[in-house]
Design a protein around this motif. Structure first.
Motif, PDB file in Angstrom:
ATOM      1  N   ASP A 195       3.051  13.903  -7.319  1.00 48.68           N
ATOM      2  CA  ASP A 195       4.166  13.740  -8.251  1.00 48.68           C
ATOM      3  C   ASP A 195       3.587  13.416  -9.621  1.00 48.68           C
ATOM      4  O   ASP A 195       2.876  12.428  -9.766  1.00 48.68           O
ATOM      5  N   PRO A 196       3.873  14.231 -10.654  1.00 45.38           N
ATOM      6  CA  PRO A 196       3.251  14.028 -11.968  1.00 45.38           C
ATOM      7  C   PRO A 196       3.800  12.834 -12.753  1.00 45.38           C
ATOM      8  O   PRO A 196       3.293  12.538 -13.834  1.00 45.38           O
ATOM      9  N   ASP A 197       4.820  12.152 -12.221  1.00 49.89           N
ATOM     10  CA  ASP A 197       5.396  10.995 -12.915  1.00 49.89           C
ATOM     11  C   ASP A 197       4.415   9.825 -12.846  1.00 49.89           C
ATOM     12  O   ASP A 197       4.211   9.226 -11.791  1.00 49.89           O
ATOM     13  N   LYS A 198       3.806   9.503 -13.996  1.00 50.83           N
ATOM     14  CA  LYS A 198       2.745   8.494 -14.025  1.00 50.83           C
ATOM     15  C   LYS A 198       3.283   7.091 -13.753  1.00 50.83           C
ATOM     16  O   LYS A 198       2.597   6.259 -13.148  1.00 50.83           O
ATOM     17  N   ALA A 199       4.496   6.809 -14.216  1.00 50.94           N
ATOM     18  CA  ALA A 199       5.084   5.490 -13.982  1.00 50.94           C
ATOM     19  C   ALA A 199       5.346   5.271 -12.494  1.00 50.94           C
ATOM     20  O   ALA A 199       5.051   4.208 -11.955  1.00 50.94           O
ATOM     21  N   LYS A 200       5.891   6.284 -11.830  1.00 53.41           N
ATOM     22  CA  LYS A 200       6.133   6.186 -10.387  1.00 53.41           C
ATOM     23  C   LYS A 200       4.816   6.050  -9.625  1.00 53.41           C
ATOM     24  O   LYS A 200       4.707   5.283  -8.669  1.00 53.41           O
ATOM     25  N   ALA A 201       3.800   6.794 -10.068  1.00 53.67           N
ATOM     26  CA  ALA A 201       2.494   6.747  -9.388  1.00 53.67           C
ATOM     27  C   ALA A 201       1.867   5.360  -9.503  1.00 53.67           C
ATOM     28  O   ALA A 201       1.288   4.843  -8.539  1.00 53.67           O
ATOM     29  N   LEU A 202       1.984   4.743 -10.689  1.00 50.78           N
ATOM     30  CA  LEU A 202       1.418   3.408 -10.896  1.00 50.78           C
ATOM     31  C   LEU A 202       2.203   2.363 -10.110  1.00 50.78           C
ATOM     32  O   LEU A 202       1.629   1.476  -9.488  1.00 50.78           O
ATOM     33  N   ARG A 203       3.529   2.481 -10.142  1.00 50.71           N
ATOM     34  CA  ARG A 203       4.364   1.535  -9.393  1.00 50.71           C
ATOM     35  C   ARG A 203       4.051   1.602  -7.899  1.00 50.71           C
ATOM     36  O   ARG A 203       3.905   0.580  -7.236  1.00 50.71           O
ATOM     37  N   GLN A 204       3.948   2.816  -7.366  1.00 54.02           N
ATOM     38  CA  GLN A 204       3.667   2.963  -5.940  1.00 54.02           C
ATOM     39  C   GLN A 204       2.283   2.429  -5.589  1.00 54.02           C
ATOM     40  O   GLN A 204       2.097   1.808  -4.535  1.00 54.02           O
ATOM     41  N   ALA A 205       1.321   2.627  -6.482  1.00 50.72           N
ATOM     42  CA  ALA A 205      -0.026   2.091  -6.243  1.00 50.72           C
ATOM     43  C   ALA A 205       0.012   0.563  -6.195  1.00 50.72           C
ATOM     44  O   ALA A 205      -0.680  -0.059  -5.378  1.00 50.72           O
ATOM     45  N   MET A 206       0.816  -0.045  -7.064  1.00 52.32           N
ATOM     46  CA  MET A 206       0.960  -1.503  -7.047  1.00 52.32           C
ATOM     47  C   MET A 206       1.605  -1.971  -5.746  1.00 52.32           C
ATOM     48  O   MET A 206       1.163  -2.951  -5.135  1.00 52.32           O
ATOM     49  N   LEU A 207       2.660  -1.284  -5.324  1.00 50.52           N
ATOM     50  CA  LEU A 207       3.338  -1.663  -4.078  1.00 50.52           C
ATOM     51  C   LEU A 207       2.394  -1.539  -2.884  1.00 50.52           C
ATOM     52  O   LEU A 207       2.387  -2.397  -1.987  1.00 50.52           O
ATOM     53  N   ASN A 208       1.604  -0.476  -2.869  1.00 49.46           N
ATOM     54  CA  ASN A 208       0.656  -0.284  -1.769  1.00 49.46           C
ATOM     55  C   ASN A 208      -0.430  -1.352  -1.770  1.00 49.46           C
ATOM     56  O   ASN A 208      -0.820  -1.866  -0.720  1.00 49.46           O
ATOM     57  N   THR A 209      -0.937  -1.691  -2.960  1.00 46.79           N
ATOM     58  CA  THR A 209      -1.984  -2.707  -3.062  1.00 46.79           C
ATOM     59  C   THR A 209      -1.433  -4.085  -2.708  1.00 46.79           C
ATOM     60  O   THR A 209      -2.125  -4.913  -2.097  1.00 46.79           O
ATOM     61  N   MET A 210      -0.183  -4.327  -3.059  1.00 45.20           N
ATOM     62  CA  MET A 210       0.461  -5.610  -2.798  1.00 45.20           C
ATOM     63  C   MET A 210       0.553  -5.915  -1.296  1.00 45.20           C
ATOM     64  O   MET A 210       0.547  -7.074  -0.884  1.00 45.20           O
ATOM     65  N   LYS A 211       0.625  -4.882  -0.497  1.00 40.80           N
ATOM     66  CA  LYS A 211       0.735  -5.089   0.949  1.00 40.80           C
ATOM     67  C   LYS A 211      -0.485  -5.822   1.505  1.00 40.80           C
ATOM     68  O   LYS A 211      -0.402  -6.597   2.452  1.00 40.80           O
ATOM     69  N   LYS A 212      -1.645  -5.561   0.909  1.00 37.63           N
ATOM     70  CA  LYS A 212      -2.887  -6.202   1.367  1.00 37.63           C
ATOM     71  C   LYS A 212      -3.266  -7.417   0.536  1.00 37.63           C
ATOM     72  O   LYS A 212      -3.998  -8.288   0.996  1.00 37.63           O
TER      73      LYS A 212
END
Length: 236
Positions: A195-212
């Motif tokens: 997905d080329p949406d950079k804001a969504k990509a960054l938000r999802q990366a934060m959510l994924n990292t937050m899990k650990k």
């Protein structure tokens, strides 16, 4: 639909040979500056892994260690569609954010001031204030400490990249750990593949990292300035 990055020329940098900085040493008994103390910045193995993994996604070779000199990095930045630099970053007393790169001459020479304010590429420090070049990159990621602390001021990375033609810049607002910053950045680029949406990509990366990693200080330092996604009616 999967977004192809084959046509995108990515310029990825990680873990250069770190330069030496000159910092004032404080005499704690009198709270005065006692002398100027050279200090070599430590290597960042996490940024090397980060650069190698991200480079694979864009089918390119990263600049690592001795190859990541300031002159080479800056030259390659001019023709890249995506720029990602993972290294030490810091905010100087003159309100300028700088990145550490591999020096081509011994840094910390005698005529430099007490900190890195006026260090240049040869000494292993990159800012963009005196760089006349423009960039064609659609995204710049500065995966280093304090790259956004200069804000939108004239000498900031954000302002300088935008003035030089870059629509989207990711920077950090405080000192970040080598890991899990590497995990977050690898995940960010992985998300961009779909997905080329950079804001969504960054938000999802934060959510994924937050899990650990529950501590927000470990995953929430990065912010996106500029465009999240190219408007559908934009002209090339």
């Amino acid at each position: 639909s999967k977004v192809s990055n084959i046509q995108q020329e990515a310029h990825i940098v990680g873990n250069p040979i770190m330069p030496t900085i000159k910092l004032p040493a404080i005499d704690e008994s009198s709270s005065e500056i006692r002398n100027i103390k050279p200090q070599k910045l430590g290597q960042l193995k996490g940024t090397e892994n980060e650069a190698r993994e991200i480079a694979k996604m864009y089918q390119t070779e990263p600049l690592i260690g001795k190859d990541a000199t300031g002159e080479v990095v800056l030259k390659k930045m001019q023709n890249a569609d995506i720029i990602h630099i993972a290294t030490h970053g810091f905010y100087t007393s003159r309100g300028v954010s700088v990145l550490a790169l591999t020096p081509t001459r011994p840094s910390c020479v005698e005529d430099v001031p007490m900190d890195c304010d006026f260090y240049n590429l040869e000494d292993g420090f990159l800012d963009l204030v005196f760089s006349p070049t423009t960039f064609k990159a659609k995204l710049v990621v500065l995966s280093a400490c304090e790259t956004g602390l200069a804000g939108l001021g004239n000498s900031s990375f954000i302002n300088e990249f935008m003035k030089k033609g870059v629509p989207s810049i990711v920077v950090s607002l405080w000192q970040i750990p080598d890991s899990p910053s590497d995990e977050l950045m690898i995940n960010f680029h992985k998300n961009l593949q779909n997905d080329p949406d950079k804001a969504k990509a960054l938000r999802q990366a934060m959510l994924n990292t937050m899990k650990k990693h529950e501590n927000p200080g470990l995953w929430s330092a990065f912010v996106l300035f500029g465009e999240a996604e190219k408007p559908t009616n934009a002209l090339d």
